[in-house]
Design a protein around this motif. Structure first.
Motif, PDB file in Angstrom:
ATOM      1  N   ASN A 110      11.541  -9.845  -5.658  1.00 53.70           N
ATOM      2  CA  ASN A 110      12.030 -11.227  -5.694  1.00 53.70           C
ATOM      3  C   ASN A 110      10.901 -12.249  -5.627  1.00 53.70           C
ATOM      4  O   ASN A 110      11.089 -13.385  -5.183  1.00 53.70           O
ATOM      5  N   LYS A 111       9.718 -11.809  -6.091  1.00 51.38           N
ATOM      6  CA  LYS A 111       8.568 -12.704  -6.338  1.00 51.38           C
ATOM      7  C   LYS A 111       7.886 -13.222  -5.089  1.00 51.38           C
ATOM      8  O   LYS A 111       7.149 -14.209  -5.141  1.00 51.38           O
ATOM      9  N   PHE A 112       8.110 -12.582  -3.937  1.00 50.52           N
ATOM     10  CA  PHE A 112       7.350 -12.943  -2.752  1.00 50.52           C
ATOM     11  C   PHE A 112       5.995 -12.244  -2.789  1.00 50.52           C
ATOM     12  O   PHE A 112       5.887 -11.113  -3.290  1.00 50.52           O
ATOM     13  N   ARG A 113       4.996 -12.881  -2.243  1.00 50.07           N
ATOM     14  CA  ARG A 113       3.705 -12.235  -2.044  1.00 50.07           C
ATOM     15  C   ARG A 113       3.737 -11.579  -0.666  1.00 50.07           C
ATOM     16  O   ARG A 113       3.948 -12.251   0.348  1.00 50.07           O
ATOM     17  N   VAL A 114       3.522 -10.271  -0.622  1.00 49.40           N
ATOM     18  CA  VAL A 114       3.580  -9.515   0.623  1.00 49.40           C
ATOM     19  C   VAL A 114       2.209  -8.949   0.928  1.00 49.40           C
ATOM     20  O   VAL A 114       1.575  -8.321   0.076  1.00 49.40           O
ATOM     21  N   ILE A 115       1.745  -9.164   2.155  1.00 47.89           N
ATOM     22  CA  ILE A 115       0.429  -8.683   2.574  1.00 47.89           C
ATOM     23  C   ILE A 115       0.579  -7.837   3.842  1.00 47.89           C
ATOM     24  O   ILE A 115       1.594  -7.915   4.535  1.00 47.89           O
ATOM     25  N   THR A 116      -0.423  -7.026   4.113  1.00 43.09           N
ATOM     26  CA  THR A 116      -0.410  -6.220   5.329  1.00 43.09           C
ATOM     27  C   THR A 116      -1.842  -5.898   5.740  1.00 43.09           C
ATOM     28  O   THR A 116      -2.772  -6.002   4.937  1.00 43.09           O
ATOM     29  N   ALA A 117      -2.004  -5.510   6.999  1.00 40.75           N
ATOM     30  CA  ALA A 117      -3.316  -5.135   7.527  1.00 40.75           C
ATOM     31  C   ALA A 117      -3.499  -3.632   7.372  1.00 40.75           C
ATOM     32  O   ALA A 117      -2.891  -2.853   8.096  1.00 40.75           O
ATOM     33  N   GLY A 118      -4.338  -3.232   6.423  1.00 40.79           N
ATOM     34  CA  GLY A 118      -4.556  -1.813   6.174  1.00 40.79           C
ATOM     35  C   GLY A 118      -5.685  -1.211   6.979  1.00 40.79           C
ATOM     36  O   GLY A 118      -5.864   0.014   6.991  1.00 40.79           O
ATOM     37  N   GLU A 119      -6.439  -2.056   7.665  1.00 36.37           N
ATOM     38  CA  GLU A 119      -7.585  -1.567   8.426  1.00 36.37           C
ATOM     39  C   GLU A 119      -7.151  -0.564   9.499  1.00 36.37           C
ATOM     40  O   GLU A 119      -6.257  -0.835  10.298  1.00 36.37           O
ATOM     41  N   GLY A 120      -7.790   0.626   9.495  1.00 34.95           N
ATOM     42  CA  GLY A 120      -7.495   1.637  10.492  1.00 34.95           C
ATOM     43  C   GLY A 120      -6.270   2.467  10.214  1.00 34.95           C
ATOM     44  O   GLY A 120      -5.943   3.370  10.997  1.00 34.95           O
ATOM     45  N   ARG A 121      -5.573   2.228   9.118  1.00 37.66           N
ATOM     46  CA  ARG A 121      -4.375   2.999   8.789  1.00 37.66           C
ATOM     47  C   ARG A 121      -4.746   4.297   8.084  1.00 37.66           C
ATOM     48  O   ARG A 121      -5.829   4.428   7.525  1.00 37.66           O
ATOM     49  N   SER A 122      -3.831   5.237   8.071  1.00 36.15           N
ATOM     50  CA  SER A 122      -4.075   6.545   7.473  1.00 36.15           C
ATOM     51  C   SER A 122      -4.149   6.452   5.953  1.00 36.15           C
ATOM     52  O   SER A 122      -3.712   5.461   5.345  1.00 36.15           O
ATOM     53  N   GLU A 123      -4.715   7.500   5.337  1.00 29.61           N
ATOM     54  CA  GLU A 123      -4.803   7.543   3.877  1.00 29.61           C
ATOM     55  C   GLU A 123      -3.415   7.485   3.250  1.00 29.61           C
ATOM     56  O   GLU A 123      -3.216   6.845   2.217  1.00 29.61           O
ATOM     57  N   LYS A 124      -2.460   8.163   3.878  1.00 28.84           N
ATOM     58  CA  LYS A 124      -1.089   8.156   3.369  1.00 28.84           C
ATOM     59  C   LYS A 124      -0.514   6.739   3.368  1.00 28.84           C
ATOM     60  O   LYS A 124       0.117   6.311   2.406  1.00 28.84           O
ATOM     61  N   THR A 125      -0.754   6.002   4.462  1.00 30.30           N
ATOM     62  CA  THR A 125      -0.255   4.630   4.549  1.00 30.30           C
ATOM     63  C   THR A 125      -0.941   3.737   3.521  1.00 30.30           C
ATOM     64  O   THR A 125      -0.284   2.917   2.860  1.00 30.30           O
ATOM     65  N   LEU A 126      -2.237   3.899   3.358  1.00 33.02           N
ATOM     66  CA  LEU A 126      -2.972   3.095   2.383  1.00 33.02           C
ATOM     67  C   LEU A 126      -2.478   3.360   0.965  1.00 33.02           C
ATOM     68  O   LEU A 126      -2.353   2.440   0.153  1.00 33.02           O
ATOM     69  N   GLU A 127      -2.183   4.626   0.681  1.00 33.98           N
ATOM     70  CA  GLU A 127      -1.639   4.969  -0.637  1.00 33.98           C
ATOM     71  C   GLU A 127      -0.262   4.349  -0.819  1.00 33.98           C
ATOM     72  O   GLU A 127       0.067   3.840  -1.895  1.00 33.98           O
ATOM     73  N   ASN A 128       0.522   4.359   0.250  1.00 33.82           N
ATOM     74  CA  ASN A 128       1.851   3.763   0.206  1.00 33.82           C
ATOM     75  C   ASN A 128       1.770   2.256  -0.023  1.00 33.82           C
ATOM     76  O   ASN A 128       2.559   1.684  -0.785  1.00 33.82           O
ATOM     77  N   ILE A 129       0.811   1.613   0.638  1.00 34.21           N
ATOM     78  CA  ILE A 129       0.607   0.174   0.454  1.00 34.21           C
ATOM     79  C   ILE A 129       0.306  -0.127  -1.008  1.00 34.21           C
ATOM     80  O   ILE A 129       0.887  -1.031  -1.616  1.00 34.21           O
ATOM     81  N   HIS A 130      -0.602   0.663  -1.577  1.00 41.99           N
ATOM     82  CA  HIS A 130      -1.005   0.458  -2.980  1.00 41.99           C
ATOM     83  C   HIS A 130       0.167   0.678  -3.929  1.00 41.99           C
ATOM     84  O   HIS A 130       0.413  -0.128  -4.836  1.00 41.99           O
ATOM     85  N   ASN A 131       0.912   1.758  -3.719  1.00 44.83           N
ATOM     86  CA  ASN A 131       2.011   2.104  -4.631  1.00 44.83           C
ATOM     87  C   ASN A 131       3.165   1.120  -4.555  1.00 44.83           C
ATOM     88  O   ASN A 131       3.911   0.955  -5.522  1.00 44.83           O
ATOM     89  N   THR A 132       3.314   0.475  -3.399  1.00 44.16           N
ATOM     90  CA  THR A 132       4.418  -0.475  -3.226  1.00 44.16           C
ATOM     91  C   THR A 132       4.113  -1.823  -3.852  1.00 44.16           C
ATOM     92  O   THR A 132       5.016  -2.594  -4.152  1.00 44.16           O
ATOM     93  N   GLY A 133       2.827  -2.121  -4.025  1.00 44.08           N
ATOM     94  CA  GLY A 133       2.438  -3.418  -4.552  1.00 44.08           C
ATOM     95  C   GLY A 133       2.129  -4.437  -3.480  1.00 44.08           C
ATOM     96  O   GLY A 133       1.956  -5.632  -3.758  1.00 44.08           O
TER      97      GLY A 133
END
Length: 292
Positions: free
Chosen positions: A29-52
Motif C-alpha cells: 500500500n505504498k508505505f516506506r517500511v524500515i527496520t534495524a538490521g544491525e546484529g540480526r541473524s542472516e535469516k532475518t537479514l534475508e527476510n528483510i531483503h526479500n520482503t522489501g
C-alpha cells in the motif's frame, strides 16, 4: 511532531513473522517500511531483503528516520526496546508515534507510556489477535489509548482493527482476558489428561470427551497442537494476567491455576521434541507423564 503525514515512514522493530507480514501489507500500500538490521541473524537479514523492507542499520539510525514506530518484539522484551528507543531519541528532534503491539500486561503498557511521554513521544498500546498468516484477513489489531485515532487514520483501510477505548491498558486486558478463555480450556484438558494418564484411563476418557463435547474438541484443534513448542511463553502470559487481576482486586484463581498447570507440564518435559499434528495426538503425550 504534531501531525502525521499521509503514508509516513514506518519503522518495524523487530522483524519476525508478524512484523514481516505487516510489512508486506504496508509496502503493498505504498508505505516506506524500515527496520534495524544491525546484529540480526542472516535469516532475518534475508527476510528483510526479500520482503522489501529497507535495512537502515542501527536502532538509532532507524528510529530517527521514522514517523511511526511499531514494536513487535516479545512481551518480555518490549519494555527494554522502549527504553532503548527512548535513549536513541532523547536528544533528537524526532518524536514519532510509538505503537506497541506486544500483548503486554497492563503494568508494562503503563510503564512504557510513562517512559515515552516523559520525553514527549506519543504512545499507543495494542495487541494482535491471531497469527501472522491471518494478517490482514481475519486477525485483529486491538488498540487503546488517546492516540488511537491516528492509528485508524493511517491503517484503518488496511487491517481489521478493534477499538478497546481510551484507557491505555485496555488493549492489554482485552488480549489477556481473551487468551484466558482458550488457555484456560487447554489447561482444564491438560489437568484432566494428567489425571487420566495416572489412573490408566486416558484413551477411554478421551474418547468419551470427544463424543460428548465435539464442539469443544473442534475449538481445541486451533490451539492445542501448538503447545509443545510454545507452552513456556503461555506460562508467563498467564502469570502476568493473574498479577494484573490481583492488582485490580479481581478474581484470579483460573488465571493463576492455568499458569500453574502449564508450569507443571512444562517442567515434566513430556512435550520436549514433540510435534503433534492434532488434539488427540497431543493428549496421548500425557501417557509419558509421571508424578511421584
Amino acid at each position: 511532531m504534531d501531525t502525521i503525514m499521509t503514508e509516513p515512514v514506518i519503522a518495524i522493530i523487530s522483524l519476525g513473522d508478524m512484523g514481516t507480514q505487516i510489512s508486506r501489507v504496508l509496502i503493498e500500500n505504498k508505505f516506506r517500511v524500515i527496520t534495524a538490521g544491525e546484529g540480526r541473524s542472516e535469516k532475518t537479514l534475508e527476510n528483510i531483503h526479500n520482503t522489501g523492507v529497507e535495512n537502515t542499520g542501527s536502532l538509532k539510525d532507524t528510529v530517527e528516520k521514522a514517523e511511526v514506530i511499531i514494536s513487535l518484539t516479545s512481551p518480555e522484551r518490549s519494555l527494554r526496546l522502549a527504553e532503548n528507543t527512548a535513549m536513541c531519541l532523547k536528544d533528537s528532534e524526532n518524536r514519532p508515534l510509538y505503537i506497541d503491539l506486544n500483548s503486554n500486561t497492563s503494568a508494562v503498557a503503563l510503564s512504557i507510556e510513562k517512559l515515552l511521554t516523559q520525553i514527549h513521544i506519543p504512545f499507543l498500546n495494542g495487541a494482535v489477535m491471531g497469527t501472522s498468516k491471518d494478517i490482514p484477513y481475519t486477525a485483529e489489531l486491538v488498540i487503546s489509548g488517546v492516540n488511537r485515532n491516528k492509528f485508524f487514520d493511517l491503517f484503518g483501510n488496511l487491517f481489521k482493527i478493534k477499538d478497546a477505548g481510551e484507557k491505555t491498558e485496555a488493549a492489554s486486558a482485552y488480549k489477556l482476558l481473551f487468551s484466558l478463555v482458550n488457555k484456560g480450556v487447554n489447561a482444564l484438558f491438560f489437568e484432566t489428561m494428567t489425571a487420566a494418564a495416572h489412573f490408566g484411563i486416558l484413551d477411554e476418557l478421551n474418547k468419551s470427551l470427544e463424543d460428548f463435547l465435539p464442539g469443544t474438541y473442534q475449538d481445541l484443534l486451533k490451539t492445542t497442537p501448538t503447545y509443545p513448542q510454545h507452552i513456556f511463553r503461555r506460562i508467563d502470559e498467564m502469570k502476568g494476567l493473574s498479577e494484573m487481576l490481583k492488582n485490580e482486586n479481581l478474581p484470579n484463581v483460573i488465571a493463576s491455576g492455568t499458569a500453574e498447570t502449564f508450569d507443571k507440564v512444562y517442567h515434566s518435559s513430556i512435550f520436549e521434541n514433540e510435534k503433534p499434528q492434532g488434539v488427540l495426538e497431543t493428549f496421548q503425550i500425557f501417557k509419558k507423564l509421571k508424578y511421584t
